[in-house]
Write a protein that holds these residues in place. Structure first.
Motif, PDB file in Angstrom:
ATOM      1  N   UNK A 208       0.979  -1.131   0.046  1.00  0.00           N
ATOM      2  CA  UNK A 208      -0.186   0.239  -0.265  1.00  0.00           C
ATOM      3  C   UNK A 208       0.778   0.982   0.278  1.00  0.00           C
ATOM      4  N   UNK A 209       2.110   1.113  -0.557  1.00  0.00           N
ATOM      5  CA  UNK A 209       2.570   2.666  -0.989  1.00  0.00           C
ATOM      6  C   UNK A 209       2.188   2.992  -1.508  1.00  0.00           C
ATOM      7  N   UNK A 210       2.421   4.421  -0.322  1.00  0.00           N
ATOM      8  CA  UNK A 210       2.045   5.788  -1.596  1.00  0.00           C
ATOM      9  C   UNK A 210       0.298   6.177  -1.314  1.00  0.00           C
ATOM     10  N   UNK A 211      -0.216   4.622  -1.100  1.00  0.00           N
ATOM     11  CA  UNK A 211      -1.798   4.853  -1.382  1.00  0.00           C
ATOM     12  C   UNK A 211      -2.493   5.924  -1.309  1.00  0.00           C
ATOM     13  N   UNK A 212      -4.233   5.807  -1.476  1.00  0.00           N
ATOM     14  CA  UNK A 212      -4.365   6.229  -0.565  1.00  0.00           C
ATOM     15  C   UNK A 212      -5.675   6.724  -0.149  1.00  0.00           C
ATOM     16  N   UNK A 213      -5.573   7.109   1.186  1.00  0.00           N
ATOM     17  CA  UNK A 213      -5.782   6.227   2.454  1.00  0.00           C
ATOM     18  C   UNK A 213      -6.801   6.751   3.584  1.00  0.00           C
ATOM     19  N   UNK A 235      -7.176  11.035   8.632  1.00  0.00           N
ATOM     20  CA  UNK A 235      -9.098  10.690   8.698  1.00  0.00           C
ATOM     21  C   UNK A 235      -9.053   9.155   8.899  1.00  0.00           C
ATOM     22  N   UNK A 236      -8.177   8.326   8.375  1.00  0.00           N
ATOM     23  CA  UNK A 236      -8.692   6.719   8.358  1.00  0.00           C
ATOM     24  C   UNK A 236      -9.092   6.041   9.599  1.00  0.00           C
ATOM     25  N   UNK A 237      -9.684   5.210   9.790  1.00  0.00           N
ATOM     26  CA  UNK A 237     -10.094   4.604  11.137  1.00  0.00           C
ATOM     27  C   UNK A 237      -9.478   3.827  11.829  1.00  0.00           C
ATOM     28  N   UNK A 252       1.191   9.867   5.353  1.00  0.00           N
ATOM     29  CA  UNK A 252       1.212  11.403   5.779  1.00  0.00           C
ATOM     30  C   UNK A 252      -0.170  11.628   6.441  1.00  0.00           C
ATOM     31  N   UNK A 253       0.137  12.462   7.261  1.00  0.00           N
ATOM     32  CA  UNK A 253      -1.050  13.236   8.183  1.00  0.00           C
ATOM     33  C   UNK A 253      -1.549  12.213   9.275  1.00  0.00           C
ATOM     34  N   UNK A 254      -0.624  11.252   9.407  1.00  0.00           N
ATOM     35  CA  UNK A 254      -1.102   9.848  10.656  1.00  0.00           C
ATOM     36  C   UNK A 254      -1.044  10.471  11.929  1.00  0.00           C
ATOM     37  N   UNK A 255      -1.766  10.430  12.863  1.00  0.00           N
ATOM     38  CA  UNK A 255      -1.759  11.068  13.894  1.00  0.00           C
ATOM     39  C   UNK A 255      -1.710  10.079  15.503  1.00  0.00           C
ATOM     40  N   UNK A 256      -1.719  10.877  16.031  1.00  0.00           N
ATOM     41  CA  UNK A 256      -1.009   9.970  17.534  1.00  0.00           C
ATOM     42  C   UNK A 256      -2.030   9.297  18.655  1.00  0.00           C
ATOM     43  N   UNK A 257      -3.618   9.866  17.968  1.00  0.00           N
ATOM     44  CA  UNK A 257      -4.541   9.514  18.515  1.00  0.00           C
ATOM     45  C   UNK A 257      -5.044   8.124  17.401  1.00  0.00           C
ATOM     46  N   UNK A 258      -4.336   8.304  16.244  1.00  0.00           N
ATOM     47  CA  UNK A 258      -5.030   6.870  15.328  1.00  0.00           C
ATOM     48  C   UNK A 258      -4.010   5.413  16.277  1.00  0.00           C
TER      49      UNK A 258
END
Length: 302
Positions: A208-213, A235-237, A252-258
């Motif tokens: 899933x390299x570079x995938x839009x998730x 925003x991925x759950x 990209x844009x992965x948060x600590x919450x996730x």
């Protein structure tokens, strides 16, 4: 939710200069009062918005902080306000707590969710400024960050009237463009799984390299050993998703919450701005060498 979450390994102080790291000691337990929750796998009981959690002590600390997971309050251990709690408590309302100043309670609880959204946007914009391939639009991103920061300084009345959805839409245009600039050329055939229902899917070892998730439902998904380098995960759950042995380097844009909401182990590779949650277990088996084919699923009604 009114003390520190699970103890994690020390990591970089990303976002500290903007006050985006939660400081529960400077907050009046706002997430424990302002937000509603329903009895589920994340919370043991129902609670209405504006109703103090039964576990909230008079000093705004959690009475069962050390036993939240065992008592059925896993949702509290993974929540992140991005520093909105202390901003509302100490800046917007000047340090006046809602118990000693009951007239501040209702507006404070209404302002908190608005501030939380603004602080989350600040976190994303701050992250976007670290993306070298998006340097061409860093000027626009910086202006958007300044405007968002200005909005967080508004008074309670103006914050309650603020159209956060409209502002989020404007910011999202920049975030999406930044993501595209970073992911372009990562792979010959783009993987677009934006908003996809992948709940419980078997994606062990998937490429899933570079995938839009963006906004994908990855609840309970088997992502062991998956290659998620430079994937857009905004925003991925990821609740209950198994990231053991997965590579999220450059995510990209992965948060600590996730990350906190997912499962992982010592072999999971994370972006340097994030920390490894203490509840992640040690690896039980090495990551697979052969990617598995994703299983098609029937979308669930929501």
């Amino acid at each position: 939710m009114s003390e520190e979450h699970d103890q994690a390994e020390p990591g970089p102080e990303s976002g500290d200069r903007l006050g985006l790291r939660a400081d529960c000691a400077s907050c009046f337990g706002l997430c424990c009062v302002a937000l509603p929750f329903a009895a589920s796998a994340d919370f043991a009981v129902d609670k209405a918005a504006g109703e103090p959690c039964a576990n909230l002590r008079s000093d705004f600390r959690c009475g069962i902080h050390q036993h939240l997971r065992q008592r059925g309050f896993t949702g509290c251990t993974v929540y992140d306000c991005f520093g909105a709690g202390q901003k509302v408590s100490q800046v917007t309302f000047g340090g006046r707590d809602w118990r000693r100043n009951p007239e501040t309670a209702k507006p404070m609880f209404e302002v908190f969710p608005v501030m939380r959204q603004l602080h989350e946007l600040l976190w994303y914009l701050d992250q976007a400024l670290t993306l070298e391939p998006a340097r061409a639009i860093h000027g626009d991103i910086h202006l958007a960050l300044q405007e968002t920061e200005r909005l967080t300084r508004l008074g309670p009345d103006l914050l309650m009237e603020l159209d956060v959805a409209a502002h989020r839409g404007q910011v999202n245009v920049l975030l999406l463009r930044a993501s595209e600039l970073v992911r372009q050329g990562v792979r010959r055939e783009p993987v677009d799984r934006r908003g996809a229902d992948l709940i419980g899917a078997k994606l062990r070892g998937a490429d899933l390299r570079g995938a839009d998730l963006r906004g994908a439902y990855l609840i309970g998904t088997d992502l062991r050993g998956a290659d998620l380098r430079v994937a857009d995960l905004i925003g991925a759950d990821l609740r209950g998703a198994d990231l053991s042995g997965a590579d999220l380097t450059g995510g990209i844009f992965l948060t600590q919450l996730q990350v906190n909401a997912a499962k992982g182990d010592r072999t999971t590779k994370l972006p340097p701005s994030l920390t490894r949650p203490a509840h992640w277990s040690a690896p039980s088996s090495p990551p697979p060498l052969v990617p598995s084919r994703p299983r098609r699923r029937v979308p669930r009604r929501r």
